[in-house]
Write an enzyme that holds these catalytic residues in place. Structure first.
Site, short mmCIF file in Angstrom:
data_model
loop_
_atom_site.label_atom_id
_atom_site.label_comp_id
_atom_site.label_asym_id
_atom_site.label_seq_id
_atom_site.Cartn_x
_atom_site.Cartn_y
_atom_site.Cartn_z
N LYS A 149 0.82 -1.21 0.00
CA LYS A 149 0.00 0.00 0.00
C LYS A 149 0.85 1.27 0.00
O LYS A 149 0.45 2.29 -0.55
CB LYS A 149 -1.00 -0.01 1.16
CG LYS A 149 -2.06 -1.09 0.99
CD LYS A 149 -3.32 -0.85 1.80
CE LYS A 149 -4.36 -1.94 1.47
NZ LYS A 149 -5.55 -1.90 2.27
N LYS B 62 -6.13 -10.36 -5.56
CA LYS B 62 -7.24 -10.62 -4.64
C LYS B 62 -8.46 -9.75 -4.96
O LYS B 62 -8.30 -8.58 -5.32
CB LYS B 62 -6.71 -10.38 -3.23
CG LYS B 62 -7.72 -10.06 -2.15
CD LYS B 62 -7.04 -9.83 -0.83
CE LYS B 62 -7.28 -8.42 -0.35
NZ LYS B 62 -7.91 -8.29 0.95
N LYS C 60 -12.35 -4.81 -1.91
CA LYS C 60 -13.36 -3.75 -1.82
C LYS C 60 -12.92 -2.49 -2.53
O LYS C 60 -13.69 -1.81 -3.18
CB LYS C 60 -13.57 -3.37 -0.35
CG LYS C 60 -14.64 -4.10 0.35
CD LYS C 60 -14.87 -3.44 1.70
CE LYS C 60 -14.36 -4.27 2.84
NZ LYS C 60 -13.13 -3.84 3.46
P1 ATP Z 1 -9.63 -3.22 1.11
O1 ATP Z 1 -9.77 -3.28 -0.38
O2 ATP Z 1 -10.22 -1.98 1.71
O3 ATP Z 1 -8.23 -3.55 1.58
P2 ATP Z 1 -10.60 -5.87 1.48
O4 ATP Z 1 -11.65 -6.23 0.50
O5 ATP Z 1 -9.24 -6.39 1.27
O6 ATP Z 1 -10.58 -4.32 1.67
P3 ATP Z 1 -10.74 -6.11 4.35
O7 ATP Z 1 -11.69 -5.22 5.04
O8 ATP Z 1 -9.30 -5.77 4.40
O9 ATP Z 1 -11.18 -6.35 2.85
O10 ATP Z 1 -10.91 -7.60 4.88
C1 ATP Z 1 -11.97 -8.12 5.63
C2 ATP Z 1 -11.82 -9.60 5.78
O11 ATP Z 1 -12.10 -10.25 4.55
C3 ATP Z 1 -10.42 -10.07 6.18
O12 ATP Z 1 -10.50 -11.14 7.07
C4 ATP Z 1 -9.81 -10.50 4.88
O13 ATP Z 1 -8.79 -11.45 5.04
C5 ATP Z 1 -11.02 -11.06 4.16
N1 ATP Z 1 -10.88 -10.92 2.72
C6 ATP Z 1 -10.74 -9.78 2.03
N2 ATP Z 1 -10.67 -10.00 0.72
C7 ATP Z 1 -10.75 -11.34 0.59
C8 ATP Z 1 -10.73 -12.20 -0.53
N3 ATP Z 1 -10.62 -11.74 -1.76
N4 ATP Z 1 -10.87 -13.51 -0.32
C9 ATP Z 1 -11.01 -14.00 0.91
N5 ATP Z 1 -11.04 -13.26 2.01
C10 ATP Z 1 -10.91 -11.93 1.87
#
Ligand code: ATP
Ligand code: LTN
Length: 326
Positions: A111, A192, A195
């Site tokens: 990041k 991955k 969001k």
């Molecule tokens: P951001 O894009 O804001 O970093 P994010 O989608 O990566 O958000 P987080 O809020 O960081 O989501 O993660 C919330 C939870 O969901 C964490 O436990 C993370 O490991 C899980 N998670 C996030 N993205 C994935 C994914 N693509 N597959 C499985 N688990 C996920």
């Protein structure tokens, strides 16, 4: 009863990855563990957020937790920023964490490279996460693979603190799903599903309408081969679709492969789309039923009242051990 905890960031409407990687796990565990589930709004501001949007995302996330099947009777549900002790405890832990440890974290490296003007909160983010976890002496932390490193750091911090100041924290363990821990972006399946991803086409959000979901899945990147086989290195797109299907139908990867022997990619995509649409439409119906109900505030009030007491005690204990008293 063993304790489990997790938090999600309100950085946008949550994705299918969040649902499979985090929420579905908590639903499974709420029946067997004492469960803590919070909205990690303090973590979300490590990256700039629009205040109005943030407030709306916080409310949506809470309603989505419930719509997905999180039971407020079985979980302590709260907003992280409403519990001021998390940030206080985080400071005490920060002074027992090394810069080197934080600058080596994969998420920080990723990041901070994306934006040269990153905040210091992005660096200290894992310490706040350690505070969230260690405050409640939990046995398990439910996370996707990408957050495992942060839970390991929380363990290191706890072990060090205990050694230095005497027994203060329980040492937690990360708990991950076997199948589907990492759901990938549909357009770029080596990345991955996230969001905060810029390209909306690769991300399925829990509030996407059926047409949008179908379009995104039918447009998923695959390969020029014909075989429906789980092979993350050579067939990341197909493997991701198999993974989504397996996670939502509670099947094993090899069972899904068998199901699609001799079928083409189009059929796999259609089946995945059907399954996702079915699962999400149930969630969406519940979501729109509760999003404006008073129930949401009551749940948060209960959660904060309960967790604040525990966090206050932990903060006082830490201060005493560290010599921060009269
Ligand atoms: P951001 O894009 O804001 O970093 P994010 O989608 O990566 O958000 P987080 O809020 O960081 O989501 O993660 C919330 C939870 O969901 C964490 O436990 C993370 O490991 C899980 N998670 C996030 N993205 C994935 C994914 N693509 N597959 C499985 N688990 C996920
Ligand atoms: N960093 C996590 C969210 C998070 C969390 C936590 C998860 C904040 N505090 C404590 C588990 C335990 C994320 O981005 N997914």
């Amino acid at each position: 009863m063993k304790k489990i905890l997790t938090g999600l960031q309100p950085t946008g409407i949550i994705t299918l990855g969040n649902y499979i990687g985090a929420i579905k796990q908590m639903i499974k565990y709420q029946d067997i563990y004492d469960s803590y589930l919070f909205i990690a709004d303090l973590h979300s501001i490590t990256i700039p957020q629009d205040p109005q949007e943030l407030a709306s995302n916080i409310k949506s996330l809470l309603a989505l937790y419930l719509a997905c099947g999180i039971d407020p009777k079985k979980n302590k549900i709260f907003i992280q920023s409403e519990n001021e002790y998390h940030a206080n405890i985080s400071w005490l832990l920060e002074c027992n964490t090394y810069y080197g440890e934080l600058s080596r974290m994969t998420q920080f490296k990723d990041k901070s490279q994306k934006n040269a003007n990153f905040t210091s909160g992005l660096l200290t983010y894992p310490v706040l996460m350690a505070a969230d976890i260690l405050t409640y002496d939990v046995d398990y932390v439910a996370v996707g693979l990408d957050q495992k490193q942060h839970v390991e750091l929380a363990r290191d911090i706890a072990i060090r603190f205990n050694k230095k100041f005497g027994d203060t924290f329980k040492i937690p363990e990360p708990l991950m799903t076997e199948e589907g821990t990492k759901i990938m972006d549909l357009v770029e399946p080596t990345k991955k599903m996230s969001k905060s991803s810029e390209n909306q086409k690769g991300v399925i959000r829990l509030l996407d309408d059926p047409n949008t979901i179908r379009k995104k899945i039918m447009g998923a990147t695959t390969d020029s081969d014909m075989e429906i086989k789980f092979d993350v290195v050579n067939k990341p797109g197909i493997s991701n679709l198999i993974n989504i299907y397996a996670s939502l139908t509670n099947k094993k990867i090899n069972e899904v492969e068998e199901l699609f022997i001799g079928k083409n990619y189009g059929e796999l995509k259609k089946n995945v789309a059907d399954i996702v649409i079915e699962e999400l439409s149930t969630i969406q119906k519940k979501y729109y039923d509760i999003i404006n109900s008073d129930e949401l505030n009551k749940i948060l009030d209960n959660g904060i009242e309960f967790t604040r007491k525990i966090a206050k005690n932990k903060f006082e204990l830490m201060k005493n051990k560290m010599g921060l008293h009269r």
